[in-house]
Scaffold this active site. Sequence first.
Site, short mmCIF file in Angstrom:
data_model
loop_
_atom_site.label_atom_id
_atom_site.label_comp_id
_atom_site.label_asym_id
_atom_site.label_seq_id
_atom_site.Cartn_x
_atom_site.Cartn_y
_atom_site.Cartn_z
N ASP A 140 38.90 -19.97 32.82
CA ASP A 140 38.87 -21.38 32.46
C ASP A 140 38.05 -22.19 33.46
O ASP A 140 38.04 -21.91 34.66
CB ASP A 140 40.31 -21.89 32.43
CG ASP A 140 40.42 -23.36 32.14
OD1 ASP A 140 40.01 -23.77 31.03
OD2 ASP A 140 40.89 -24.12 33.01
N GLU A 182 34.23 -19.80 30.55
CA GLU A 182 34.07 -21.11 29.92
C GLU A 182 33.19 -21.92 30.87
O GLU A 182 33.66 -22.49 31.84
CB GLU A 182 35.41 -21.81 29.73
CG GLU A 182 35.25 -23.13 29.00
CD GLU A 182 36.39 -24.11 29.25
OE1 GLU A 182 36.54 -25.04 28.44
OE2 GLU A 182 37.09 -23.98 30.25
#
Length: 713
Positions: free
Chosen positions: A397, A450
């Site tokens: 993330d 990401e």
Amino acid sequence: MTNLPAEAYAIVEGRHSDPFHYLGPHKEADKTVVRAFLPEAVKVDAIDDHGATTALERVHDAGLFVGALANGSTKYQLRARYGDRSIDLEDPYRFPPILTEFDLYLLGEGTHQRLYDKLGAHPMVLEGVSGVGFVVLAPNAKRVSVVGDFNFWDARRHPMRVRGAGYWELFVPGATPGDHYKFDIIGPHGQLTQKSDPMAFAAELRPSTASIVLDETRIPHPRPAPDHINALNRPMSIYEVHLGSWRRKGDNDWLTYRDLAETLPRYARDLGFTHVEFLPVNEHPFDGSWGYQPTGMYAPTSRFGTPAEFAWLIDACHAEGLGVLLDWVPGHFPDDPHGLGNFDGTALYEHANPLQGRHMDWGTLIYNYGRTEVVNFLVSNALFWLERYNVDGLRVDAVASMLYLDYSREAGAWIPNKYGGRENIEAVSFLRRFNTEVFAKFPNATTAAEESTAWPQVSRPVDFGGLGFGYKWNMGWMHDTLNYISKDPIYRKYQHNDILFGLQYAFSENFVLPLSHDEVVHGKKSILGRMPGDDWQRFANLRAYYGFMFGHPGKKLMFMGCEFAQEREWNHDRSLDWHLLEQDKHAGIHSLIRDLNELYRNQPALHELDCDPAGFEWMITDDAGNNVFAWLRKGANPRTQCLVVVNFSPNVYHDYCVRVPFTGTWREVLNSDAAHYGGSNVGNSGEVIAKGLVPELSLTLPPLAALFLVPEF
């Protein structure tokens, strides 16, 4: 009591920094002197391994006892009397250290690859005695005690010994799996705090915050996923799931891991997905963070059951042939008082300076990637999930927030690197080490970033200057194409480049095309909610867009609910709106996703060269006025091809000519306008003949629809 040394008072007051120096057995002249601190005991005897009993003198009313063993042995038990009760117990201060010198060496240089085997709480047998070994890093603490169910949460009873560069340890005889515990820490300035174990393998459900001793040997090891499931030349269609809101039961109660194991894997497999990806499963205190603010990096959240039941869910996914990816959050952590922040009274895991150590957007703390112990903690955590739970990959993330020191900061509100730049050199080094170690130890696993900027070579090997990820989320594709499809078709000709631009860089990385949870919250509407037009056009637009996505180069990711056209935004506090499947228009989208997944898996042209420019060729790029695009997808075999034609206008086009490489029959293998999906059933009767010296197909293009055609030989 007046003649006691100062360290005796430090013991009874719970502030001794080296309890083994005073407590336990000590050779003094030709005797073995035993000192034990047992609050509330009125009498204590020491029984040596020969059976000889020595009555220890009570030298302090708080419960400090001292005496010399008759035979000079260092092995003994204590028999303590509390009122009318007499209890035999082991003295934790007679046992040897837990960490070896080699452990300390690896911990010191930050290269201990199995941190989870040593730190935290581990049931063990030491010198024939059952108990739990506790180890925690707190290099700046003055004193650390382990407190829990086994000692009435009394920090005076089990102060720990410090080893090496600040690793505190203690073997607690009689502690057992299931016991709740924390670390009670006195910081360098005398401040007192209780912290959850950073390495805890299980934790209490919020709002409680204790760690739980877990016997990992009793956790079943999930079976492996199918071989090569993450390979670049294999289909990868990912179903992204928030476990707490996929489905609910009763009075809006969560499904358990076991409930999910009985339903979710079969559902995802029946829809044709190849992988499931779980939003972070690490323990976290705030439901509204969706797991992205974890406090227990090594503990599956107790919201849905036990770690063993989480392993059961992984096994069930693998049994259905699904790969399992976990969202992993090494970019930041919350500042809850029981967590990692200011752990030993200092900024141990984070930077002390808030210009480096705090995210302004999220109010969370940033790991200090320049500290070897922190990098060791994070890399070991990645390996932990891959080894202990046999997951198949990690999606990392917020990588952009890690790479840039000025991420979401105004000028003057950040600290440049040593060269004066904005790149976080330590974070880059950490990410490269993370990927290197993951792929070295688990070559069939994968990682995905990401990453929303133009940082180069995110998914290229470390040896060639890349960050080493297996895949990168294509955030640009998502943004541009959703911007295009949200426009009324009459205006799409002005956004024509939103579709074309992604193909200019589509093969610069190994891309995943994400329609993720982030695109259906915070006022962005659902994916269906972005579609313009009347009700029929909205659903047709959605069908065309999904067809476009599955025909486009890149692996696929779809958040739960998108597969049946969830109407409202996602709400983490309630179930998806499964009742919508009772309506034909939503059931049609559901059927389309199943068929698109089947087509994607079964047509090598649609996946074999997903990340290779040799697998793509534009056929039509310049028909902005009609909102039409066409391209060829190609497999490793030159004769394996698939033509994709997408009409993003509400008009039907007859005799629309598209050049193709082969004469003969081209079979229409999927038409998103089929009546089965809720469409108008305009199409090409199942096949078209390509004719001419330069072969062309004369097609009927349905309104707001995607066509897939393959040659027959």
